[in-house]
Design a protein around this motif. Sequence first.
Motif, PDB file in Angstrom:
ATOM      1  N   SER A   8       0.824  -1.210   0.000  1.00  0.00           N
ATOM      2  CA  SER A   8       0.000   0.000   0.000  1.00  0.00           C
ATOM      3  C   SER A   8       0.859   1.261   0.000  1.00  0.00           C
ATOM      4  CB  SER A   8      -0.928   0.018   1.216  1.00  0.00           C
ATOM      5  OG  SER A   8      -1.825  -1.085   1.190  1.00  0.00           O
ATOM      6  N   ASP A   9       0.616   2.108  -0.965  1.00  0.00           N
ATOM      7  CA  ASP A   9       1.180   3.463  -1.025  1.00  0.00           C
ATOM      8  C   ASP A   9       2.698   3.492  -0.872  1.00  0.00           C
ATOM      9  OD1 ASP A   9      -1.291   4.573  -1.483  1.00  0.00           O
ATOM     10  OD2 ASP A   9      -1.696   5.009   0.617  1.00  0.00           O
ATOM     11  N   LEU A  10       3.367   2.748  -1.720  1.00  0.00           N
ATOM     12  CA  LEU A  10       4.821   2.830  -1.812  1.00  0.00           C
ATOM     13  C   LEU A  10       5.184   4.214  -2.360  1.00  0.00           C
ATOM     14  CD1 LEU A  10       7.665   1.491  -1.760  1.00  0.00           C
ATOM     15  CD2 LEU A  10       7.183   0.700  -4.101  1.00  0.00           C
ATOM     16  N   GLU A  11       5.941   4.985  -1.597  1.00  0.00           N
ATOM     17  CA  GLU A  11       6.233   6.370  -1.959  1.00  0.00           C
ATOM     18  C   GLU A  11       7.493   6.443  -2.813  1.00  0.00           C
ATOM     19  OE1 GLU A  11       7.249  10.504   0.408  1.00  0.00           O
ATOM     20  OE2 GLU A  11       5.671   9.193   1.219  1.00  0.00           O
ATOM     21  N   ILE A  12       7.350   7.052  -4.001  1.00  0.00           N
ATOM     22  CA  ILE A  12       8.454   7.135  -4.946  1.00  0.00           C
ATOM     23  C   ILE A  12       8.496   8.546  -5.532  1.00  0.00           C
ATOM     24  CG2 ILE A  12       9.430   6.224  -7.099  1.00  0.00           C
ATOM     25  CD1 ILE A  12       7.718   3.665  -6.535  1.00  0.00           C
ATOM     26  N   TYR A  13       9.663   9.118  -5.562  1.00  0.00           N
ATOM     27  CA  TYR A  13       9.844  10.439  -6.175  1.00  0.00           C
ATOM     28  C   TYR A  13      10.439  10.223  -7.559  1.00  0.00           C
ATOM     29  CZ  TYR A  13      10.428  15.491  -6.239  1.00  0.00           C
ATOM     30  OH  TYR A  13      10.304  16.826  -6.529  1.00  0.00           O
ATOM     31  N   SER A  14       9.696  10.637  -8.596  1.00  0.00           N
ATOM     32  CA  SER A  14      10.172  10.411  -9.961  1.00  0.00           C
ATOM     33  C   SER A  14       9.599  11.455 -10.907  1.00  0.00           C
ATOM     34  CB  SER A  14       9.829   8.994 -10.424  1.00  0.00           C
ATOM     35  OG  SER A  14       8.462   8.696 -10.185  1.00  0.00           O
ATOM     36  N   ASN A  15       9.970  11.353 -12.174  1.00  0.00           N
ATOM     37  CA  ASN A  15       9.745  12.443 -13.134  1.00  0.00           C
ATOM     38  C   ASN A  15       8.796  12.014 -14.247  1.00  0.00           C
ATOM     39  OD1 ASN A  15      12.531  12.520 -11.871  1.00  0.00           O
ATOM     40  ND2 ASN A  15      12.386  14.612 -12.634  1.00  0.00           N
ATOM     41  N   HIS A  16       7.512  12.147 -14.000  1.00  0.00           N
ATOM     42  CA  HIS A  16       6.518  11.757 -14.987  1.00  0.00           C
ATOM     43  C   HIS A  16       5.468  12.844 -15.126  1.00  0.00           C
ATOM     44  CE1 HIS A  16       8.373   7.858 -14.454  1.00  0.00           C
ATOM     45  NE2 HIS A  16       8.032   7.864 -13.180  1.00  0.00           N
ATOM     46  N   GLY A  17       4.964  13.012 -16.329  1.00  0.00           N
ATOM     47  CA  GLY A  17       3.919  13.989 -16.555  1.00  0.00           C
ATOM     48  C   GLY A  17       3.980  14.566 -17.951  1.00  0.00           C
ATOM     49  N   VAL A  18       2.891  15.169 -18.360  1.00  0.00           N
ATOM     50  CA  VAL A  18       2.817  15.766 -19.688  1.00  0.00           C
ATOM     51  C   VAL A  18       3.619  17.069 -19.758  1.00  0.00           C
ATOM     52  CG1 VAL A  18       1.242  16.787 -21.387  1.00  0.00           C
ATOM     53  CG2 VAL A  18       0.577  14.705 -20.157  1.00  0.00           C
ATOM     54  N   TYR A  19       3.655  17.805 -18.650  1.00  0.00           N
ATOM     55  CA  TYR A  19       4.305  19.120 -18.653  1.00  0.00           C
ATOM     56  C   TYR A  19       5.814  18.997 -18.421  1.00  0.00           C
ATOM     57  CZ  TYR A  19      -0.524  20.653 -18.210  1.00  0.00           C
ATOM     58  OH  TYR A  19      -1.854  20.841 -18.414  1.00  0.00           O
ATOM     59  N   LYS A  20       6.553  19.902 -19.052  1.00  0.00           N
ATOM     60  CA  LYS A  20       8.016  19.884 -18.950  1.00  0.00           C
ATOM     61  C   LYS A  20       8.475  20.010 -17.502  1.00  0.00           C
ATOM     62  CE  LYS A  20      12.128  22.385 -20.514  1.00  0.00           C
ATOM     63  NZ  LYS A  20      12.639  23.528 -21.334  1.00  0.00           N
ATOM     64  N   GLU A  21       7.798  20.867 -16.711  1.00  0.00           N
ATOM     65  CA  GLU A  21       8.192  21.066 -15.319  1.00  0.00           C
ATOM     66  C   GLU A  21       8.114  19.766 -14.519  1.00  0.00           C
ATOM     67  OE1 GLU A  21       6.029  22.818 -16.999  1.00  0.00           O
ATOM     68  OE2 GLU A  21       6.970  24.798 -17.191  1.00  0.00           O
ATOM     69  N   GLU A  22       7.142  18.955 -14.819  1.00  0.00           N
ATOM     70  CA  GLU A  22       6.991  17.682 -14.096  1.00  0.00           C
ATOM     71  C   GLU A  22       8.172  16.764 -14.368  1.00  0.00           C
ATOM     72  OE1 GLU A  22       2.505  16.445 -13.690  1.00  0.00           O
ATOM     73  OE2 GLU A  22       2.885  16.991 -15.776  1.00  0.00           O
ATOM     74  N   LYS A  23       8.640  16.773 -15.590  1.00  0.00           N
ATOM     75  CA  LYS A  23       9.762  15.905 -15.944  1.00  0.00           C
ATOM     76  C   LYS A  23      11.082  16.435 -15.391  1.00  0.00           C
ATOM     77  CE  LYS A  23       7.922  13.819 -20.184  1.00  0.00           C
ATOM     78  NZ  LYS A  23       6.547  14.361 -20.197  1.00  0.00           N
ATOM     79  N   VAL A  24      11.190  17.760 -15.291  1.00  0.00           N
ATOM     80  CA  VAL A  24      12.441  18.364 -14.809  1.00  0.00           C
ATOM     81  C   VAL A  24      12.509  18.346 -13.285  1.00  0.00           C
ATOM     82  CG1 VAL A  24      13.781  20.499 -14.693  1.00  0.00           C
ATOM     83  CG2 VAL A  24      12.696  19.813 -16.850  1.00  0.00           C
ATOM     84  N   LEU A  25      11.472  18.801 -12.631  1.00  0.00           N
ATOM     85  CA  LEU A  25      11.481  18.932 -11.171  1.00  0.00           C
ATOM     86  C   LEU A  25      11.116  17.636 -10.462  1.00  0.00           C
ATOM     87  CD1 LEU A  25       9.717  22.411 -10.897  1.00  0.00           C
ATOM     88  CD2 LEU A  25      12.176  21.912 -10.824  1.00  0.00           C
ATOM     89  N   GLY A  26      10.270  16.818 -11.085  1.00  0.00           N
ATOM     90  CA  GLY A  26       9.829  15.583 -10.448  1.00  0.00           C
ATOM     91  C   GLY A  26       8.773  15.831  -9.392  1.00  0.00           C
ATOM     92  N   GLN A  27       8.186  14.756  -8.881  1.00  0.00           N
ATOM     93  CA  GLN A  27       7.158  14.854  -7.861  1.00  0.00           C
ATOM     94  C   GLN A  27       6.949  13.495  -7.217  1.00  0.00           C
ATOM     95  OE1 GLN A  27       3.156  15.401  -9.843  1.00  0.00           O
ATOM     96  NE2 GLN A  27       4.472  15.458 -11.657  1.00  0.00           N
ATOM     97  N   LYS A  28       6.136  13.492  -6.184  1.00  0.00           N
ATOM     98  CA  LYS A  28       5.872  12.256  -5.439  1.00  0.00           C
ATOM     99  C   LYS A  28       4.753  11.459  -6.109  1.00  0.00           C
ATOM    100  CE  LYS A  28       3.624  12.388  -1.486  1.00  0.00           C
ATOM    101  NZ  LYS A  28       3.320  12.598  -0.058  1.00  0.00           N
ATOM    102  N   PHE A  29       4.956  10.146  -6.160  1.00  0.00           N
ATOM    103  CA  PHE A  29       3.928   9.210  -6.611  1.00  0.00           C
ATOM    104  C   PHE A  29       3.745   8.144  -5.535  1.00  0.00           C
ATOM    105  CE2 PHE A  29       5.629  11.086 -10.422  1.00  0.00           C
ATOM    106  CZ  PHE A  29       4.538  11.259 -11.244  1.00  0.00           C
ATOM    107  N   LEU A  30       2.548   7.619  -5.427  1.00  0.00           N
ATOM    108  CA  LEU A  30       2.240   6.524  -4.509  1.00  0.00           C
ATOM    109  C   LEU A  30       1.772   5.328  -5.324  1.00  0.00           C
ATOM    110  CD1 LEU A  30       0.262   8.530  -1.790  1.00  0.00           C
ATOM    111  CD2 LEU A  30       2.662   7.822  -1.693  1.00  0.00           C
ATOM    112  N   VAL A  31       2.437   4.201  -5.166  1.00  0.00           N
ATOM    113  CA  VAL A  31       2.094   2.998  -5.928  1.00  0.00           C
ATOM    114  C   VAL A  31       1.645   1.903  -4.965  1.00  0.00           C
ATOM    115  CG1 VAL A  31       2.900   1.251  -7.549  1.00  0.00           C
ATOM    116  CG2 VAL A  31       3.790   3.587  -7.693  1.00  0.00           C
ATOM    117  N   SER A  32       0.487   1.327  -5.269  1.00  0.00           N
ATOM    118  CA  SER A  32      -0.039   0.208  -4.494  1.00  0.00           C
ATOM    119  C   SER A  32      -0.194  -1.001  -5.405  1.00  0.00           C
ATOM    120  CB  SER A  32      -1.394   0.560  -3.864  1.00  0.00           C
ATOM    121  OG  SER A  32      -1.271   1.620  -2.943  1.00  0.00           O
ATOM    122  N   ALA A  33      -0.042  -2.188  -4.818  1.00  0.00           N
ATOM    123  CA  ALA A  33      -0.152  -3.423  -5.599  1.00  0.00           C
ATOM    124  C   ALA A  33      -0.874  -4.488  -4.786  1.00  0.00           C
ATOM    125  CB  ALA A  33       1.228  -3.927  -6.020  1.00  0.00           C
TER     126      ALA A  33
END
Length: 273
Positions: A8-33
Amino acid sequence: MEDQIRISDLEIYSNHGVYKEEKVLGQKFLVSAVLYTDTKRAGVSDRIEYSVDYGNVCHRIAEVMEKNTFDLIECAAETIAKTLLLEFPLIRHLEIEVKKPWAPIGMPIESVAVKIFRGWHRAYLGVGSNMGDRMEYISSAIDRIEEQQDTKVVHVSGLIETKPYGGVEQEDFLNGCIAIDTLKDPLELLDFLMDVEKQSGRVRTVRWGPRTLDLDILMYDDLVMNERELTIPHKEMHKRMFVLEPLAEIAPYLMHPLLRKTISELKETIEKE
C-alpha cells in the motif's frame, strides 16, 4: 478467492507527466499493488522461495518509476504490471494503482489515480496446415509463439491428418491444438496470430480453402465474446472432430462456457452421431 499480498502506497519520487516542469522537477507518486498468488505452500513451509518476495517487488516498482519517464500514469501502471508478471512467476494476476498526489490541475485535489487489473490468461489455439511442408509450418508457428516475451506455450497436442472441411477440393490437413498462457488480450492475440499466418505465406482468398497455416483462438479463459473481428469460444469448434480430438488430448475436462460440456463430452457427442 485467491490469496493476496498487498503493498500500500509505496512512496516514490520520480519524473513523470505531460508538462516539462513535471519531468524536470519531479514529484511524489504513490504505488499500491495487490498480488494474487497461492500462499499456502509458503504458509505451511515458512520458506520465502515459495512466496513472492514483496521487498523485491517494491524495489522493482521503484526501478521502473525512477529509471523511466512517462507522460501518463496509465503507461507507468501498465509497465509496472507487465514487469512484475514477467519477472515474478508466482504472481498469476495483480492490481496496480498509481496515485499522483500533486497533479497540476489548478484545483484543490487529494490525488489522481489509475488502477488496473492485469494477469495471465489461458488460451487454446487450433493449428492446421495443408500446403507445402505442413509440419514445418506448424513447428515454425509454435516457435514464433514461444519467442513472445508475454506468451508461454504450455501444452502441444499430437497432430492428426484430417480431410478438408467446407467442401473445397484440396489436400488433407495436419491439425493440432496448443495451450498457451498469455498477457495479450483477445484482440492483441488475434492480431499476433494473423501476423504469424501472414509471415508463413497465408493468403485469405477462398473461405475454407487451402492454407499454409491456420491459427484459430478456440477458447480464452471462460470468456464469451462476439465481436465483428472475433468470436470466443470459436463458433464451430464443437462441430469439428479435428479440433476436439487434439484438444481433448491436452484439456479433456476443459468446460465450454456456453454449452456447459467438457471437451471430452463434446467429442463423445460427435462420435455417437
